[in-house]
Design a protein around this motif. Structure first.
Motif, PDB file in Angstrom:
ATOM      1  N   ASP A  94       0.856  -1.201   0.000  1.00  0.00           N
ATOM      2  CA  ASP A  94       0.000   0.000   0.000  1.00  0.00           C
ATOM      3  C   ASP A  94       0.885   1.242   0.000  1.00  0.00           C
ATOM      4  N   GLU A 128       0.104   9.974   3.978  1.00  0.00           N
ATOM      5  CA  GLU A 128      -1.159   9.849   3.212  1.00  0.00           C
ATOM      6  C   GLU A 128      -2.211   9.212   4.116  1.00  0.00           C
ATOM      7  N   GLU A 129      -1.792   8.248   4.922  1.00  0.00           N
ATOM      8  CA  GLU A 129      -2.761   7.495   5.726  1.00  0.00           C
ATOM      9  C   GLU A 129      -3.316   8.296   6.901  1.00  0.00           C
ATOM     10  N   GLN A 197      -6.688  -2.894  -3.465  1.00  0.00           N
ATOM     11  CA  GLN A 197      -7.215  -2.995  -2.090  1.00  0.00           C
ATOM     12  C   GLN A 197      -8.677  -3.493  -2.109  1.00  0.00           C
ATOM     13  N   HIS A 387      -4.411  -3.142   4.147  1.00  0.00           N
ATOM     14  CA  HIS A 387      -4.399  -2.604   5.518  1.00  0.00           C
ATOM     15  C   HIS A 387      -4.313  -3.739   6.533  1.00  0.00           C
TER      16      HIS A 387
HETATM   17 MN    MN Z   1      -3.945   2.801   2.767  1.00  0.00          MN
END
Ligand code: MN
Ligand code: HGY
Ligand code: MN
Length: 415
Positions: A94, A128-129, A197, A387
């Motif tokens: 990711d 980003e997360e 994802q 995730h």
């Molecule tokens: Mn992510």
């Protein structure tokens, strides 16, 4: 796919090297922005960019930039890359898949002696997360001038360190965040490769997803106040149980999301109840709602149901009250039609199968869409999982995605 100049061995080595700094077998990858794990990954990425002959620098918010200079560096650039922070105990692909794909495209272009008409920037983006400080899409928001004045002091990690303090400890000056802003018109296109994802590409045995649009989202903090009481002797009709009211609201919102369809989802991934004992009715519940859909109207219908349910609980029991505070709100962002078509032509030429699809996940590309053309390439996720430590994408699939990224970026930068 026809013969590819993209090297799987280098992609695999990059992913495995980056994983070494932050991934533990069975526990997953945790690489929070500005931490020592993050510094190791930053050093690796910068050194690989330098080895491939790019001009490399770190911008005022910690974005790693590798520049392949073009014939006319005054022209708006083409940018590609992704983020290299992770969620807590997440996976190794990711963000990294897109960061590494960009790196490999740079290597191949340099090896070929390709000189673009305009500069190409290969970037690795921070936060980003939002997994460390709670407000994500930071690197792209910084480039687009969307960092609010107070957020660097308001948002803190679980040790109470603010974003601003962490920047200073890392060696950046939070007062210089504005210098990361890109001049309007200075970027022609931002192209991001990312893992899907989700299960669609694998289920349909399709190599690549051409993202149609990125879903709209709203993320809220909800605080429900009730009253603590004895778990045994207090009749259910007398309780102001903050958790029960919260649970009813989340179920009401979920039912509404199911009814609406159109990729509408609601997630309650964080909840904190007080006092937190099995035999005491909860007096305070703080939970977060993450609601996404093809359109924000759908999101708002779901959130109306959540509010209606909380209002009903508060009417039934005057000891209850609540507040809802919005954290993040992003309208759905369509990807650029011309680049989608270009990608489909290039994929066809390379013998790569594609299909168009929505991205339910948020990505830096959705923020960059406010200042330039954007497009995204999805590569399949095994069993659609992400995730999680089990997150996996075959290197052959990343190679196909990188081949398409290479062709797309080369085409956009050659005129
Ligand atoms: Mn992510
Ligand atoms: O939450 C998301 O959609 C992304 O993984 N940050
Ligand atoms: Mn991501």
């Amino acid at each position: 796919m026809s013969e590819s100049r993209i090297r799987i061995d280098r992609i695999q080595r990059d992913i495995e090297e980056l994983a070494k700094f932050s991934c533990v077998e069975g526990i997953g990858c945790t690489r929070f922005t500005y931490t020592k794990e993050w510094c190791c990954a930053r050093d690796y990425i910068m050194s690989e960019m330098k080895k491939s002959g790019l001009k490399v620098y770190e911008d005022p918010v910690g974005i790693i930039v590798g520049v392949l200079e073009g014939k006319d560096s005054s022209k708006p650039i083409v940018m590609t890359g992704s983020h290299f922070d992770t969620v807590k105990t997440g996976g190794r692909f990711d963000g990294m898949a897109g960061t590494v794909a960009a790196l490999e495209v740079a290597r191949v272009m340099k090896e070929e002696g390709f000189v673009p008409d305009r500069n190409i920037e290969f970037v690795a983006l921070p936060e980003e997360e939002g997994a460390r400080f709670g407000k994500g899409l930071f690197g792209s928001r910084a480039m687009c001038g969307k960092i609010s004045d107070d957020e660097l002091n308001i948002y803190k990690d679980e040790k109470g360190i603010s974003f601003a303090q962490a920047m200073r400890e890392y060696g950046l000056d939070p007062s210089k965040v504005g210098e990361a802003i890109r001049e309007p018109g200075s970027i022609k296109a931002f192209i991001e490769l990312h893992i899907e994802q989700g299960p669609i590409l694998e289920n349909e045995k399709i190599n690549i997803g051409i993202v149609e649009s990125v879903a709209g989202l709203r993320i809220f903090d909800v605080f429900v106040h009730g009253r603590s009481d004895h778990a045994g002797n207090t009749p259910l009709t007398m309780r102001a149980d903050s958790f029960l009211a919260s649970a009813k609201a989340v179920c009401a919102g979920t039912e509404k999301a199911l009814e609406i369809g159109e990729n509408t989802v609601l997630t309650c991934g964080y909840i904190d109840v007080k006092p937190g004992a099995f035999n005491i009715v909860t007096n305070e519940t703080h939970f977060q709602i993450d609601c996404r859909s093809r359109s924000l109207e759908n999101v708002d219908k779901v959130l109306d149901e959540v509010r209606k349910s909380l209002d009903a609980s508060c009417t039934q029991n005057l000891g209850l009250s609540y507040e809802i505070k919005e954290k993040i709100s992003m309208k759905e962002v369509p990807m650029n039609e011309n680049i989608k078509k270009l990608m489909e032509r290039e994929a066809d030429n390379a013998g790569i199968s594609t299909r168009r699809m929505l991205s339910g996940a948020a990505h830096d590309a959705m923020v960059m869409g406010s200042i330039c053309d954007v497009a995204m390439i999805f590569v399949p996720s095994r069993e659609g999982r992400s995730h999680v430590p089990e997150e996996w994408t075959d290197y052959e699939d990343i190679q196909k995605g990188t081949e398409l990224l290479y062709r797309t970026v080369k085409s956009l930068a050659s005129k």
